[in-house]
Design a protein around this motif. Structure first.
Motif: not given
Length: 153
Positions: A63-69, A96-101
């Protein structure tokens, strides 16, 4: 001349099942449908209670800055609410962003998702306080019955 390295935002996926008998295909298919490239999906086939999860470690390393997990569901990521909150706060600090489907409301890249996550953080803090209170009450009750804790002398 100053060189500016352009980094495109990437979607990074993490999937986990608790045992080798279970299948990751449902989670992987969902991550692919939501735009995660196959080479950016990291997986584990072991209990979420295990601290040492090689797939999660590799995922975090990539993971890098600006990515989304992106995860299929929150419980695939954290061992407990407290662990989950710590992990997501770490992602935030790393930008780093985060989202849960499946938990669609939890999208740390939006203001409403951020609010929901803070509610979870408050619940985790509440849970920690309750555990502390129960522990203190249990120790006091044991002392009242003449029991002393700690190592034997």
């Amino acid at each position: 001349m100053v060189s500016h390295e352009f980094q495109q935002q990437r979607l990074i996926g993490y999937a986990r099942v608790s045992t080798g008998d279970q299948e990751l295909s449902l989670q992987i298919d969902s991550l692919l449908q939501h735009g995660v490239k196959r080479e950016n999906i990291f997986c584990d086939k072991l209990s979420g209670a295990k601290a040492d999860r090689p797939g999660l470690w590799l995922c975090q390393e990539n993971l890098r800055r600006g990515d989304t997990l992106l995860v299929w569901r929150l419980d695939r990521l954290g061992r407990s609410l407290r662990h989950l909150v710590t992990m997501i706060e770490d992602l935030k600090e790393r930008e780093i962003g985060f989202r849960s489907i499946s938990d669609g409301i939890i999208d740390k890249t939006t203001p409403s998702g951020e609010l929901i996550f803070h509610v979870f953080s408050a619940l985790a803090q509440f849970e920690r306080r309750l555990i502390q209170e129960r522990t203190k009450a249990g120790l006091a009750a044991a002392r009242a019955r003449g029991r002393k804790g700690g190592r034997p002398h």
